[in-house]
Write an enzyme that holds these catalytic residues in place. Structure first.
Site, PDB file in Angstrom:
ATOM      1  N   GLY A   1      18.682  35.308  26.628  1.00  0.00           N
ATOM      2  CA  GLY A   1      19.338  35.628  27.732  1.00  0.00           C
ATOM      3  C   GLY A   1      20.644  34.843  28.040  1.00  0.00           C
ATOM      4  O   GLY A   1      21.142  34.746  29.093  1.00  0.00           O
ATOM      5  N   SER A   2      21.483  34.270  26.919  1.00  0.00           N
ATOM      6  CA  SER A   2      22.481  33.218  27.423  1.00  0.00           C
ATOM      7  C   SER A   2      23.549  34.053  28.035  1.00  0.00           C
ATOM      8  O   SER A   2      24.264  33.628  28.925  1.00  0.00           O
ATOM      9  CB  SER A   2      23.008  32.432  25.954  1.00  0.00           C
ATOM     10  OG  SER A   2      23.494  33.159  25.058  1.00  0.00           O
TER      11      SER A   2
ATOM     12  N   HIS B   1      29.467  42.182  21.116  1.00  0.00           N
ATOM     13  CA  HIS B   1      29.122  42.053  19.517  1.00  0.00           C
ATOM     14  C   HIS B   1      29.641  40.984  19.027  1.00  0.00           C
ATOM     15  O   HIS B   1      31.020  40.784  19.397  1.00  0.00           O
ATOM     16  CB  HIS B   1      29.458  43.496  18.998  1.00  0.00           C
ATOM     17  CG  HIS B   1      29.237  43.419  17.384  1.00  0.00           C
ATOM     18  ND1 HIS B   1      27.868  43.546  16.850  1.00  0.00           N
ATOM     19  CD2 HIS B   1      30.162  43.331  16.300  1.00  0.00           C
ATOM     20  CE1 HIS B   1      27.583  43.498  15.463  1.00  0.00           C
ATOM     21  NE2 HIS B   1      29.172  43.353  15.146  1.00  0.00           N
TER      22      HIS B   1
ATOM     23  N   GLU C   1      31.737  34.391  23.647  1.00  0.00           N
ATOM     24  CA  GLU C   1      30.823  35.701  24.386  1.00  0.00           C
ATOM     25  C   GLU C   1      30.706  35.139  25.776  1.00  0.00           C
ATOM     26  O   GLU C   1      30.834  36.259  26.814  1.00  0.00           O
ATOM     27  CB  GLU C   1      29.513  35.681  23.707  1.00  0.00           C
ATOM     28  CG  GLU C   1      29.834  36.406  22.137  1.00  0.00           C
ATOM     29  CD  GLU C   1      28.286  36.621  21.635  1.00  0.00           C
ATOM     30  OE1 GLU C   1      27.334  36.891  22.232  1.00  0.00           O
ATOM     31  OE2 GLU C   1      28.434  36.085  20.259  1.00  0.00           O
TER      32      GLU C   1
ATOM     33  N   ASP D   1      27.774  50.250  17.500  1.00  0.00           N
ATOM     34  CA  ASP D   1      29.075  49.356  17.748  1.00  0.00           C
ATOM     35  C   ASP D   1      30.182  50.099  17.579  1.00  0.00           C
ATOM     36  O   ASP D   1      31.271  49.633  17.058  1.00  0.00           O
ATOM     37  CB  ASP D   1      29.160  47.892  16.993  1.00  0.00           C
ATOM     38  CG  ASP D   1      27.743  47.392  17.261  1.00  0.00           C
ATOM     39  OD1 ASP D   1      27.243  47.236  18.288  1.00  0.00           O
ATOM     40  OD2 ASP D   1      27.142  46.787  15.971  1.00  0.00           O
TER      41      ASP D   1
ATOM     42  N   ARG E   1      11.101  57.096  21.549  1.00  0.00           N
ATOM     43  CA  ARG E   1      12.111  56.208  21.996  1.00  0.00           C
ATOM     44  C   ARG E   1      12.604  56.618  23.490  1.00  0.00           C
ATOM     45  O   ARG E   1      12.866  56.113  24.280  1.00  0.00           O
ATOM     46  CB  ARG E   1      13.281  56.066  20.938  1.00  0.00           C
ATOM     47  CG  ARG E   1      14.236  55.225  21.085  1.00  0.00           C
ATOM     48  CD  ARG E   1      15.643  55.363  20.511  1.00  0.00           C
ATOM     49  NE  ARG E   1      15.621  55.255  19.230  1.00  0.00           N
ATOM     50  CZ  ARG E   1      16.756  55.610  18.446  1.00  0.00           C
ATOM     51  NH1 ARG E   1      17.883  55.979  18.847  1.00  0.00           N
ATOM     52  NH2 ARG E   1      16.590  55.860  17.130  1.00  0.00           N
TER      53      ARG E   1
ATOM     54  N   ARG F   1      16.978  46.719  20.946  1.00  0.00           N
ATOM     55  CA  ARG F   1      16.332  48.256  20.529  1.00  0.00           C
ATOM     56  C   ARG F   1      17.582  48.791  20.680  1.00  0.00           C
ATOM     57  O   ARG F   1      18.581  48.758  21.500  1.00  0.00           O
ATOM     58  CB  ARG F   1      15.649  48.510  21.772  1.00  0.00           C
ATOM     59  CG  ARG F   1      14.172  47.988  21.767  1.00  0.00           C
ATOM     60  CD  ARG F   1      13.335  48.619  23.086  1.00  0.00           C
ATOM     61  NE  ARG F   1      12.968  49.983  22.821  1.00  0.00           N
ATOM     62  CZ  ARG F   1      12.222  50.409  22.167  1.00  0.00           C
ATOM     63  NH1 ARG F   1      11.381  50.181  21.526  1.00  0.00           N
ATOM     64  NH2 ARG F   1      12.114  52.060  22.094  1.00  0.00           N
ATOM     65  N   ILE F   2      17.431  49.940  19.783  1.00  0.00           N
ATOM     66  CA  ILE F   2      18.614  50.949  19.935  1.00  0.00           C
ATOM     67  C   ILE F   2      18.221  52.019  21.060  1.00  0.00           C
ATOM     68  O   ILE F   2      17.336  52.607  20.889  1.00  0.00           O
ATOM     69  CB  ILE F   2      18.766  51.578  18.581  1.00  0.00           C
ATOM     70  CG1 ILE F   2      19.141  50.578  17.435  1.00  0.00           C
ATOM     71  CG2 ILE F   2      19.881  52.559  18.486  1.00  0.00           C
ATOM     72  CD1 ILE F   2      19.380  51.233  15.899  1.00  0.00           C
TER      73      ILE F   2
END
Length: 205
Positions: free
Chosen positions: A12-13, A114, A179, A150, A66, A96-97
Site C-alpha cells: 500500500g505505498s 499504472h 506514482e 487499463d 467475482r 483483482r479485476i
C-alpha cells in the site's frame, strides 16, 4: 466532503502517499475506509497507525462469483459512506479485476494507477514491457477505471527516462517515486471537482 475508499492487496505505498497528503490537508477528502482482499497486507497496519478504518474481505477462499465478491466490497464501501454519489474509490495495488457491474455502479468514480505511459504497455509487467521494447521513456498514468484493462480516460501522467542499463527493478523504483506524486495529485483534482470527462479525454480546469 467526499468519502474515499482505497482497495489494496499488499504494502500500500500509493495508499500511504495519498493518506499522507490528506493528513497534510493537501486533499479535501475524508479517508473513510481501507479494504484489503488479503489479511496479511502490510498496508493494513500502515493505515491503522494513521488512524484510518480498515476491513478485510478475503478473496482466497471466497465461495461465489467475482460479482458476489464485489457486492461484499460495495456493501462495505457504502457502509462507510463511499457511495456512487459521494465517494471516490482508489485502486492501490489491488490485485483483482473488478466486475463490469462494480465499474458501472461507480462510473467515473474509480481510479487506478499504472506504471507505464498508457496506452503503451497495459496489463502486467509494464516496466519489463518498456525495457523489452526499447522504450526511451516510461512513467506512470492515473486513469479512470472502465470495463477494459487499463483503458479508461487518462487523468494525468508523469514521465521517467529509461536508462540504457535499466533493469525491471531499477526502472520500477524510479517510476514508483513518480506514482507517489501523481496519485495524490489526481485525487486532489477529483476532490476539487476539477476533472471533466469528454469522450475519451479528461479536461482539467
Amino acid at each position: 466532503m467526499l468519502n474515499l475508499g482505497i482497495l489494496i492487496s499488499g504494502r500500500g505505498s500509493n495508499m500511504e502517499s495519498i493518506l499522507k497528503a490528506i493528513k497534510r490537508k493537501k486533499i479535501p477528502i475524508n479517508p473513510a475506509i481501507i479494504i484489503s482482499n488479503k489479511p496479511d497486507a502490510k498496508g493494513l497496519k500502515i493505515a491503522q497507525k494513521m488512524g484510518i478504518k480498515t476491513e478485510v474481505i478475503e478473496s482466497k477462499n471466497f465461495k461465489g462469483s467475482r460479482l458476489d465478491y464485489d457486492k461484499k466490497i460495495i456493501s462495505t464501501l457504502e457502509k462507510h459512506g463511499v457511495t456512487p454519489k459521494n465517494g471516490l474509490i482508489c485502486l492501490a495495488g489491488f490485485m483483482r479485476i473488478i466486475s463490469p457491474e462494480f465499474v458501472k455502479k461507480y462510473k467515473n468514480r474509480i481510479i487506478n494507477i499504472h506504471p507505464a505511459l498508457l496506452p503503451a504497455f497495459p496489463g502486467l509487467d509494464a516496466q519489463k514491457q518498456a525495457i523489452d521494447n526499447g522504450a526511451k521513456y516510461s512513467g506512470c498514468t492515473v486513469h479512470f477505471v472502465d470495463s477494459g484493462v487499463d483503458t479508461g480516460p487518462i487523468i494525468l501522467q508523469l514521465v521517467v527516462k529509461v536508462k540504457n542499463n535499466d533493469t525491471e527493478k531499477t526502472l520500477s523504483k524510479r517510476i514508483l517515486a513518480k506514482e507517489h506524486k501523481a496519485y495524490p495529485e489526481a485525487v486532489r483534482l477529483f476532490a476539487e471537482n476539477r476533472i471533466k470527462i469528454v469522450g475519451r479525454k479528461t479536461i482539467i480546469s
